[in-house]
Enzyme design. Sequence first.
Site, mmCIF file in Angstrom:
data_model
loop_
_atom_site.group_PDB
_atom_site.id
_atom_site.type_symbol
_atom_site.label_atom_id
_atom_site.label_comp_id
_atom_site.label_asym_id
_atom_site.label_seq_id
_atom_site.Cartn_x
_atom_site.Cartn_y
_atom_site.Cartn_z
ATOM 1 N N LYS A 1 106.687 -1.711 -5.813
ATOM 2 C CA LYS A 1 106.322 -1.520 -4.407
ATOM 3 C C LYS A 1 105.369 -0.226 -4.011
ATOM 4 O O LYS A 1 104.395 -0.449 -3.167
ATOM 5 C CB LYS A 1 107.649 -0.959 -3.565
ATOM 6 C CG LYS A 1 108.220 0.518 -3.845
ATOM 7 C CD LYS A 1 109.325 0.896 -3.237
ATOM 8 C CE LYS A 1 110.245 2.017 -3.715
ATOM 9 N NZ LYS A 1 109.208 2.942 -3.513
ATOM 10 N N THR A 2 105.268 0.572 -4.748
ATOM 11 C CA THR A 2 104.164 1.659 -4.515
ATOM 12 C C THR A 2 102.714 1.250 -4.953
ATOM 13 O O THR A 2 101.783 1.337 -4.205
ATOM 14 C CB THR A 2 104.410 2.837 -5.657
ATOM 15 O OG1 THR A 2 105.804 3.575 -5.376
ATOM 16 C CG2 THR A 2 103.557 4.118 -5.266
ATOM 17 N N ASP B 1 107.798 4.511 3.225
ATOM 18 C CA ASP B 1 108.229 4.037 1.842
ATOM 19 C C ASP B 1 109.832 4.666 1.950
ATOM 20 O O ASP B 1 110.076 5.328 2.906
ATOM 21 C CB ASP B 1 107.558 4.579 0.859
ATOM 22 C CG ASP B 1 108.094 4.192 -0.571
ATOM 23 O OD1 ASP B 1 108.604 3.408 -0.592
ATOM 24 O OD2 ASP B 1 107.638 5.092 -1.606
ATOM 25 N N GLU B 2 110.580 3.829 1.331
ATOM 26 C CA GLU B 2 112.104 4.085 1.177
ATOM 27 C C GLU B 2 112.698 4.080 2.545
ATOM 28 O O GLU B 2 113.606 4.873 2.812
ATOM 29 C CB GLU B 2 112.212 5.451 0.432
ATOM 30 C CG GLU B 2 111.638 5.804 -0.992
ATOM 31 C CD GLU B 2 112.460 4.781 -1.865
ATOM 32 O OE1 GLU B 2 113.319 4.228 -1.561
ATOM 33 O OE2 GLU B 2 112.163 5.065 -3.114
ATOM 34 N N GLN C 1 119.649 -0.431 -2.349
ATOM 35 C CA GLN C 1 119.828 1.030 -3.094
ATOM 36 C C GLN C 1 119.822 2.195 -1.875
ATOM 37 O O GLN C 1 119.118 3.114 -2.075
ATOM 38 C CB GLN C 1 118.313 1.265 -3.524
ATOM 39 C CG GLN C 1 118.041 0.206 -4.781
ATOM 40 C CD GLN C 1 116.672 0.650 -5.718
ATOM 41 O OE1 GLN C 1 116.597 1.433 -6.378
ATOM 42 N NE2 GLN C 1 115.839 -0.383 -5.495
ATOM 43 N N ARG D 1 118.586 0.949 -13.749
ATOM 44 C CA ARG D 1 117.853 1.999 -14.140
ATOM 45 C C ARG D 1 117.592 1.558 -15.870
ATOM 46 O O ARG D 1 116.364 2.286 -16.345
ATOM 47 C CB ARG D 1 118.504 3.695 -14.479
ATOM 48 C CG ARG D 1 118.884 3.846 -12.860
ATOM 49 C CD ARG D 1 117.733 4.082 -12.025
ATOM 50 N NE ARG D 1 117.558 2.820 -11.102
ATOM 51 C CZ ARG D 1 116.734 2.602 -10.392
ATOM 52 N NH1 ARG D 1 115.636 3.209 -10.404
ATOM 53 N NH2 ARG D 1 116.913 1.714 -9.676
#
Length: 760
Positions: free
Chosen positions: A49-50, A236-237, A267, A620
């Site tokens: 995404k970044t 973002d987020e 998330q 993770r």
Amino acid sequence: MSLKANGKEKDEDVTSMMDLQSLLNKQQQEAVLHEEGPLLILAGAGSGKTRVLTYRIAHLIQDCGVSPWNILAITFTNKAAGEMRERVDNMVGFGAESVWVSTFHSTCVRILRRHIDCIGYQTNFTIYDTDDSKTLIKEVCRDLNVDTKVFKERALLARISAAKNEMITPEQFAAASIGEYGAEQTAKVYRGYQDRLKKNNALDFDDLLQKTVELFRAEPAVLDYYQERFRYIMVDEYQDTNTVQFEFVRLLAEKYRNLCVVGDDDQSIYKFRGANIENILSFERHYPDAKVIKLEQNYRSTGNILAAANGVIANNKGRKEKRLWTQEEEGNKVAVRQFDSAYEEAEYVVGDIRQKVRSGFYDYRDFAILYRTNAQSRMFEEKLLLSGTPYKIIGGVNFYARKEIKDLLAYLKTVDNGQDDLAVKRIINVPRRGIGNTTIQRIEEYAMTKGISFYDSLLQAEQISGISRALPHIWAFTQPVQAIRSKLGDHTVKDVLEELIEVTGYVRDLEAEDTEEARGRIENIDELFNKIAHYEESAEEPSLSGFLQEVALVADIDGLDNDQNYVVLMTLHSAKGLEFPDVYLTGMEDGVFPSYMSFAGEDPTELEEERRLCYVGITRAKQNLTMTWSKMRMQRGETQYNLPSRFLYELPPEVLEQNQKISTHAPKPAQRPAPLSGASAATRRGKLFQASVFQGKQLQINKAESLSYGVGDRVSHIKFGKGVVLEIVSGGKDYEVKVEFEKYGVKRMFASFAKLKKCE
């Protein structure tokens, strides 16, 4: 377009838009090339995404002619903002500095520094940190005669913060609190706190957002200026935004509606901090013309790990449908390991890490041990320390370095001999007793003159001149300590700690705070009881001195390397955004993870948040994932029998190692009962779940045909002494007996191991 990387052409970054096909997948390209109107990017874990956000900024500037001055990119942490800032600078080159890349709070500070005078503050306002706010709350409570023994400063701050995040003013809070004494007191403090902040020309962190929204609503011209300034907004987020952050973004984007939000509802794990998952779930309701793009291709984990994550999260109802996938290999199967105790769980995890490192294919830095609560780290820390394995705790401190643990150990040291001046000084005002610095200084001088310890000087306090007014407070400290000292011969270490906690009110104070931090501290204290119970069971002649010696040896070992090659320990909340080749997801038991409160209450969203936390933990892992659970785990010094986590039942059978299986007869998660105790739990557990690769030491149980004692009988145990039988449960393979011992309290044990004898 020409994208710059450190001022030089770079094959990976310097490209025309035609080259995007080789750099981005189809969905990523679609997100980058979307120019006008609202856009929701549902970005699964590890989906890049970044990268998409930075390429989109570059595309808007270099292909669409958008001025960098008209772009705002917001994220949550300074670290994330710094990383995005660096990427934008490298890709865009000239003019990149005009793009605002910052956190919510930093963005609001810049706006308020220019315009806060419009709502009655001076532009040179001070920003208060948590300590400043707590000090101010103390002053307000003192002036309003609010008893801080009943209404703790931290609890008041937490409630005020929650109100501000929901944009509830002091007046609104007061109106909603009529008739409820506790809420009325909080409302009074909230009003006084805000008045004092205004008088001091100060804002706390929550005010930065709330006051910016207030400014926008009160001054249309200011809002219009920033709407013109930020014609293209990226957040973002987004799943972590709260109500006031949502309103801030909504107002800014209202004019041009070029709002791009990126997030993953799967998330969303920060509800306890005020995050509102509905912000992302209802985005299309607020923006009916929004384009929705799902980034489902994962570039981090193997196929089996992703299948495990998909299998678990699919059980949530409040989510956007998406499914992670990868072009990489399926990889190793997911390992599930069961153990008889948490001790064996920690022993296995540390041993497995060391074995893999010895193979030469791994470094310590490749491993992460994840757990639900900070308190669970203690057992792993001890095993890592004693084996000489380097480790580091992220988002926490060494178990024995935590404030509440150091406080209580200082009390135990003082009871033990009182010669540790540092320990005594640490807790002389814990809890607050009103013993001032001048009094402490005179006591120290007396001790030096007499050549005695600080504590012995306290016992002679009436002979020290100039401290007569403090004598009652000093006695309030020394008398309970002396009383407990006098009973050391009859008290276990557990008894001593329980009495200290009772007379000091240490846990009561934490309970009164009623904050997430306070609850975490109570969990750590419960874990200290577990350590004591383990010590008393394993030591030949347990004593307070022996316990303190064992703790000192464990706590003082330095197993950390300076080259940053260490095993990482952290809570699942701290792990978000990170990745590791090899992950151990531990404590997978109902009541531990998911936490008991998440399924014991009536709010189904609590359990869904726990499941999202499990999803975060699974994703993770890049190459290997091991999930562990323990049949027995000590909680506050008492052995609890646990069922495996309901999340383990949600793992697809095909992703598990071949000799593991989850019974097809297991009830569905929604039908599963709360954890059972005793042999009945052990019996059901055996039917529900089998994970036989490594099960710790195998117990051979030979059930007696009958017992020589019954409920109400007095019995004796080789270690715990005499007690009374409270309950006997037949569980198929053995009897579980509950006994209240005279010195050791209530214990649960299997009859075949306890070898209890009826007292004549």
